[in-house]
Scaffold this motif. Structure first.
Motif, PDB file in Angstrom:
ATOM      1  N   ALA A 146      -4.244   5.858  41.603  1.00 50.09           N
ATOM      2  CA  ALA A 146      -3.453   7.010  42.047  1.00 50.09           C
ATOM      3  C   ALA A 146      -2.748   7.666  40.859  1.00 50.09           C
ATOM      4  O   ALA A 146      -2.687   8.897  40.756  1.00 50.09           O
ATOM      5  CB  ALA A 146      -2.440   6.566  43.094  1.00 50.09           C
ATOM      6  N   ALA A 147      -2.225   6.834  39.941  1.00 48.98           N
ATOM      7  CA  ALA A 147      -1.531   7.377  38.773  1.00 48.98           C
ATOM      8  C   ALA A 147      -2.482   8.170  37.883  1.00 48.98           C
ATOM      9  O   ALA A 147      -2.122   9.226  37.335  1.00 48.98           O
ATOM     10  CB  ALA A 147      -0.894   6.233  37.980  1.00 48.98           C
ATOM     11  N   GLN A 148      -3.712   7.679  37.738  1.00 48.36           N
ATOM     12  CA  GLN A 148      -4.692   8.384  36.921  1.00 48.36           C
ATOM     13  C   GLN A 148      -5.054   9.736  37.533  1.00 48.36           C
ATOM     14  O   GLN A 148      -5.171  10.748  36.832  1.00 48.36           O
ATOM     15  CB  GLN A 148      -5.948   7.529  36.757  1.00 48.36           C
ATOM     16  N   VAL A 149      -5.224   9.760  38.843  1.00 52.93           N
ATOM     17  CA  VAL A 149      -5.539  11.027  39.522  1.00 52.93           C
ATOM     18  C   VAL A 149      -4.376  12.003  39.375  1.00 52.93           C
ATOM     19  O   VAL A 149      -4.570  13.204  39.135  1.00 52.93           O
ATOM     20  CB  VAL A 149      -5.846  10.757  41.012  1.00 52.93           C
ATOM     21  N   PHE A 150      -3.166  11.480  39.499  1.00 52.13           N
ATOM     22  CA  PHE A 150      -1.979  12.334  39.342  1.00 52.13           C
ATOM     23  C   PHE A 150      -1.969  12.982  37.959  1.00 52.13           C
ATOM     24  O   PHE A 150      -1.702  14.185  37.828  1.00 52.13           O
ATOM     25  CB  PHE A 150      -0.721  11.493  39.553  1.00 52.13           C
ATOM     26  N   GLN A 151      -2.268  12.191  36.931  1.00 51.83           N
ATOM     27  CA  GLN A 151      -2.266  12.733  35.574  1.00 51.83           C
ATOM     28  C   GLN A 151      -3.343  13.800  35.396  1.00 51.83           C
ATOM     29  O   GLN A 151      -3.128  14.802  34.709  1.00 51.83           O
ATOM     30  CB  GLN A 151      -2.470  11.595  34.562  1.00 51.83           C
ATOM     31  N   ARG A 152      -4.507  13.588  36.000  1.00 54.54           N
ATOM     32  CA  ARG A 152      -5.557  14.595  35.899  1.00 54.54           C
ATOM     33  C   ARG A 152      -5.137  15.911  36.552  1.00 54.54           C
ATOM     34  O   ARG A 152      -5.359  16.990  36.001  1.00 54.54           O
ATOM     35  CB  ARG A 152      -6.843  14.091  36.566  1.00 54.54           C
ATOM     36  N   LEU A 153      -4.528  15.804  37.716  1.00 58.16           N
ATOM     37  CA  LEU A 153      -4.094  17.012  38.419  1.00 58.16           C
ATOM     38  C   LEU A 153      -2.982  17.731  37.652  1.00 58.16           C
ATOM     39  O   LEU A 153      -2.832  18.953  37.753  1.00 58.16           O
ATOM     40  CB  LEU A 153      -3.610  16.655  39.830  1.00 58.16           C
ATOM     41  N   ALA A 154      -2.221  16.985  36.873  1.00 62.49           N
ATOM     42  CA  ALA A 154      -1.104  17.577  36.142  1.00 62.49           C
ATOM     43  C   ALA A 154      -1.548  18.294  34.878  1.00 62.49           C
ATOM     44  O   ALA A 154      -0.763  19.055  34.293  1.00 62.49           O
ATOM     45  CB  ALA A 154      -0.080  16.495  35.795  1.00 62.49           C
ATOM     46  N   GLU A 155      -2.790  18.066  34.444  1.00 63.04           N
ATOM     47  CA  GLU A 155      -3.266  18.693  33.214  1.00 63.04           C
ATOM     48  C   GLU A 155      -3.270  20.220  33.360  1.00 63.04           C
ATOM     49  O   GLU A 155      -3.984  20.776  34.191  1.00 63.04           O
ATOM     50  CB  GLU A 155      -4.680  18.192  32.889  1.00 63.04           C
ATOM     51  N   GLY A 156      -2.453  20.880  32.584  1.00 59.53           N
ATOM     52  CA  GLY A 156      -2.365  22.337  32.657  1.00 59.53           C
ATOM     53  C   GLY A 156      -1.533  22.828  33.813  1.00 59.53           C
ATOM     54  O   GLY A 156      -1.406  24.040  34.014  1.00 59.53           O
ATOM     55  N   GLY A 157      -0.985  21.896  34.586  1.00 64.77           N
ATOM     56  CA  GLY A 157      -0.176  22.274  35.740  1.00 64.77           C
ATOM     57  C   GLY A 157       1.291  21.947  35.507  1.00 64.77           C
ATOM     58  O   GLY A 157       1.748  21.920  34.365  1.00 64.77           O
ATOM     59  N   GLN A 158       2.000  21.668  36.587  1.00 64.29           N
ATOM     60  CA  GLN A 158       3.429  21.383  36.485  1.00 64.29           C
ATOM     61  C   GLN A 158       3.776  20.184  37.352  1.00 64.29           C
ATOM     62  O   GLN A 158       3.466  20.165  38.552  1.00 64.29           O
ATOM     63  CB  GLN A 158       4.240  22.599  36.942  1.00 64.29           C
ATOM     64  N   VAL A 159       4.391  19.200  36.750  1.00 67.14           N
ATOM     65  CA  VAL A 159       4.841  18.034  37.502  1.00 67.14           C
ATOM     66  C   VAL A 159       6.106  18.400  38.264  1.00 67.14           C
ATOM     67  O   VAL A 159       7.116  18.794  37.667  1.00 67.14           O
ATOM     68  CB  VAL A 159       5.101  16.831  36.566  1.00 67.14           C
ATOM     69  N   LEU A 160       6.049  18.285  39.569  1.00 62.17           N
ATOM     70  CA  LEU A 160       7.212  18.595  40.395  1.00 62.17           C
ATOM     71  C   LEU A 160       8.061  17.359  40.638  1.00 62.17           C
ATOM     72  O   LEU A 160       9.278  17.457  40.809  1.00 62.17           O
ATOM     73  CB  LEU A 160       6.747  19.176  41.736  1.00 62.17           C
ATOM     74  N   MET A 161       7.402  16.201  40.682  1.00 62.74           N
ATOM     75  CA  MET A 161       8.098  14.920  40.819  1.00 62.74           C
ATOM     76  C   MET A 161       7.240  13.872  40.125  1.00 62.74           C
ATOM     77  O   MET A 161       6.066  13.707  40.489  1.00 62.74           O
ATOM     78  CB  MET A 161       8.302  14.551  42.294  1.00 62.74           C
ATOM     79  N   PRO A 162       7.762  13.197  39.133  1.00 61.27           N
ATOM     80  CA  PRO A 162       6.953  12.215  38.403  1.00 61.27           C
ATOM     81  C   PRO A 162       6.404  11.139  39.331  1.00 61.27           C
ATOM     82  O   PRO A 162       7.037  10.788  40.340  1.00 61.27           O
ATOM     83  CB  PRO A 162       7.945  11.628  37.392  1.00 61.27           C
ATOM     84  N   PHE A 163       5.237  10.615  38.974  1.00 61.81           N
ATOM     85  CA  PHE A 163       4.632   9.545  39.766  1.00 61.81           C
ATOM     86  C   PHE A 163       5.344   8.239  39.458  1.00 61.81           C
ATOM     87  O   PHE A 163       5.329   7.758  38.323  1.00 61.81           O
ATOM     88  CB  PHE A 163       3.144   9.426  39.425  1.00 61.81           C
ATOM     89  N   GLU A 164       5.970   7.664  40.445  1.00 63.07           N
ATOM     90  CA  GLU A 164       6.682   6.396  40.263  1.00 63.07           C
ATOM     91  C   GLU A 164       6.933   5.760  41.628  1.00 63.07           C
ATOM     92  O   GLU A 164       6.730   6.384  42.670  1.00 63.07           O
ATOM     93  CB  GLU A 164       8.010   6.627  39.544  1.00 63.07           C
ATOM     94  N   ALA A 165       7.402   4.512  41.598  1.00 62.44           N
ATOM     95  CA  ALA A 165       7.665   3.793  42.842  1.00 62.44           C
ATOM     96  C   ALA A 165       8.835   4.423  43.584  1.00 62.44           C
ATOM     97  O   ALA A 165       9.799   4.909  42.967  1.00 62.44           O
ATOM     98  CB  ALA A 165       7.963   2.325  42.542  1.00 62.44           C
ATOM     99  N   THR A 166       8.722   4.430  44.901  1.00 62.31           N
ATOM    100  CA  THR A 166       9.824   4.927  45.736  1.00 62.31           C
ATOM    101  C   THR A 166      10.099   3.891  46.817  1.00 62.31           C
ATOM    102  O   THR A 166       9.439   2.863  46.910  1.00 62.31           O
ATOM    103  CB  THR A 166       9.470   6.263  46.414  1.00 62.31           C
ATOM    104  N   PHE A 167      11.055   4.179  47.679  1.00 57.91           N
ATOM    105  CA  PHE A 167      11.412   3.214  48.718  1.00 57.91           C
ATOM    106  C   PHE A 167      10.303   3.023  49.742  1.00 57.91           C
ATOM    107  O   PHE A 167      10.275   2.035  50.447  1.00 57.91           O
ATOM    108  CB  PHE A 167      12.703   3.664  49.422  1.00 57.91           C
TER     109      PHE A 167
END
Length: 271
Positions: free
Chosen positions: A224-245
């Motif tokens: 999931a983290a790898q896919v997130f990074q690919r989608l972020a390439e040239g885009g804008q991170v709105l909320m970093p990928f990390e653990a949540t509750f």
């Protein structure tokens, strides 16, 4: 009509022998053919019966018996569910089973349908559950970048881009400017039977999505983290990928086409 194509167990599957890479490749190709033909519903392999159990009810009381079980030929090692028009069509797909699986035994069983049962309250309960549509898909509009965007999404998700029809290939060609003939009128990306559709839209037809995000989830948090990074390439991170509750990993991103995504690995407590 729906059939279950059952792959019977044998000594190897009951011993837990895993399929070779050659067989995995062949089964992947076989499934791909069925997906493209629109007959594949689902399918999975099963672990040996020693890792399972049977639950038998006697006088209303459940009794659990742990595996392994004898009569190997009667056990299942995997299954595929097919949506076809006839038994003959199901048999044809069964005949196409990968030869890399050697001396395998398959069995086809048809699913019951509502028409097989007498009307009644019990049947109505099931009918109510069946009111759900066959699918709930997502459609995106683009100002002219649909082809590039859908190719990118296919690469990132591993989905199959099953359609990319241009305006010039449709009866609508006469109604659009010649410079739009090579733009996409309909694209469809098949991701495990779920479809992400898209089209290039002129003028007011193209509106950036508002208040909506594409949500994709994975069992593996690293994937999931790898896919997130690919989608972020040239885009804008709105909320970093990390653990949540509620998730082992979650992030929000607006990709370079302006499409917002949520990528998650939900926890077992919050599927």
């Amino acid at each position: 009509m729906r059939y279950m194509l059952m792959r019977k167990a044998d000594a190897a599957t009951e011993e837990g022998v895993l399929p070779s890479q050659e067989l995995l490749q062949a089964m992947g190709d076989y499934n791909e053919r069925m997906i493209r033909a629109g007959v594949f519903v689902t399918g999975d392999g099963l672990r040996p019966s020693r890792e399972g159990c049977r639950i038998a009810f006697r006088d209303g009381e459940p009794r659990v018996t742990e595996g392994p079980f004898s009569a190997t030929d009667d056990l299942l090692a995997g299954y595929t569910v097919l949506e076809v028009d006839s038994l003959e069509e199901a048999v044809e797909w069964a005949r196409d089973w990968p030869r890399e699986d050697s001396d395998v035994t398959l069995e086809l069983r048809r699913y019951f349908t509502f028409e097989d049962f007498a009307p009644g309250a019990g049947l109505q309960r099931h009918a109510a559950q069946a009111r759900m549509p066959r699918g709930l898909q997502v459609h995106l509009s683009f100002p002219g970048s649909c082809r590039e965007a859908m190719a990118f999404y296919a690469e990132v998700t591993g989905g199959h881009l099953e359609a990319a029809l241009t305006y010039g290939e449709t009866p609508a060609a006469k109604d659009v400017p010649p410079e739009w003939h090579d733009r996409i009128a309909h694209a469809s990306l098949n991701v495990r039977g779920h479809r992400l559709m898209g089209a290039d839209m002129q003028g007011d037809g193209d509106r950036p999505p508002q208040g909506a995000q594409l949500f994709i989830d994975y069992d593996d948090v690293d994937q999931a983290a790898q896919v997130f990074q690919r989608l972020a390439e040239g885009g804008q991170v709105l909320m970093p990928f990390e653990a949540t509750f509620w998730a082992r990993g979650f992030g929000m991103v607006s990709d370079r086409f302006g499409v917002q995504w949520m990528v998650a690995t939900p926890s077992d407590q919050c599927p």
